[in-house]
Write a protein that holds these residues in place. Structure first.
Motif, PDB file in Angstrom:
ATOM      1  N   ARG A   6       0.817  -1.198   0.000  1.00  0.00           N
ATOM      2  CA  ARG A   6       0.000   0.000   0.000  1.00  0.00           C
ATOM      3  C   ARG A   6       0.853   1.250   0.000  1.00  0.00           C
ATOM      4  N   ASN A   7       2.000   1.143   0.593  1.00  0.00           N
ATOM      5  CA  ASN A   7       2.727   2.359   0.868  1.00  0.00           C
ATOM      6  C   ASN A   7       4.210   2.068   1.064  1.00  0.00           C
ATOM      7  N   ILE A   8       4.983   3.044   0.749  1.00  0.00           N
ATOM      8  CA  ILE A   8       6.388   3.018   1.138  1.00  0.00           C
ATOM      9  C   ILE A   8       6.552   4.160   2.118  1.00  0.00           C
ATOM     10  N   SER A   9       7.045   3.845   3.283  1.00  0.00           N
ATOM     11  CA  SER A   9       7.124   4.838   4.351  1.00  0.00           C
ATOM     12  C   SER A   9       8.217   5.861   4.066  1.00  0.00           C
ATOM     13  N   VAL A  10       8.249   6.866   4.882  1.00  0.00           N
ATOM     14  CA  VAL A  10       9.224   7.938   4.749  1.00  0.00           C
ATOM     15  C   VAL A  10      10.649   7.405   4.821  1.00  0.00           C
ATOM     16  N   ASP A  11      10.849   6.367   5.621  1.00  0.00           N
ATOM     17  CA  ASP A  11      12.194   5.793   5.750  1.00  0.00           C
ATOM     18  C   ASP A  11      12.506   4.777   4.642  1.00  0.00           C
ATOM     19  N   GLY A  12      11.609   4.638   3.640  1.00  0.00           N
ATOM     20  CA  GLY A  12      11.865   3.789   2.484  1.00  0.00           C
ATOM     21  C   GLY A  12      11.482   2.337   2.650  1.00  0.00           C
ATOM     22  N   LYS A  13      10.893   1.977   3.776  1.00  0.00           N
ATOM     23  CA  LYS A  13      10.497   0.585   3.990  1.00  0.00           C
ATOM     24  C   LYS A  13       9.172   0.304   3.298  1.00  0.00           C
ATOM     25  N   ARG A  14       9.079  -0.884   2.700  1.00  0.00           N
ATOM     26  CA  ARG A  14       7.827  -1.321   2.098  1.00  0.00           C
ATOM     27  C   ARG A  14       6.895  -1.759   3.216  1.00  0.00           C
ATOM     28  N   GLU A  15       5.686  -1.248   3.203  1.00  0.00           N
ATOM     29  CA  GLU A  15       4.723  -1.599   4.244  1.00  0.00           C
ATOM     30  C   GLU A  15       3.685  -2.553   3.685  1.00  0.00           C
TER      31      GLU A  15
END
Length: 100
Positions: A6-15
């Motif tokens: 759904r999203n890639i967080s600000v720190d670049g991790k795939r969520e």
């Protein structure tokens, strides 16, 4: 067959949720035995763009293979998700009813 999230967080991790993580891993179960071997995990890590896939897959299986059969089965997937959060640039979202 990239990790769809759904999203890639600000720190670049795939969520992704735990269920999404399981479905993604299942795509790499080439012999369809319901388990993820070290080689299958290596292929998944490589496909996701991970570096040192052979080393990480060996370390991943060794660290979560509770029954010592050399593969990751359904009972060990949650532990693999925790390993992925620490070492594979993934964040598992904890949804209602999906506990780690």
């Amino acid at each position: 067959m990239a990790i769809k999230t759904r999203n890639i967080s600000v720190d670049g991790k795939r969520e992704m949720s735990l269920d999404e993580f399981k479905r993604w891993l299942k795509k790499f179960d080439t012999n369809q035995d319901g388990q993820i071997s070290r080689e299958e995990l290596r292929d998944a890590i490589r496909f996701a763009g991970g570096w040192f896939a052979s080393l990480k897959s060996k370390r991943g299986v060794r660290s979560v293979d509770a029954n010592g059969n050399g593969s990751i089965d359904e009972n060990e997937i949650k532990d693999l998700a925790e390993f992925a959060e620490k070492h594979l640039n993934v964040r598992i979202l904890h949804l209602w009813g999906e506990g780690l």
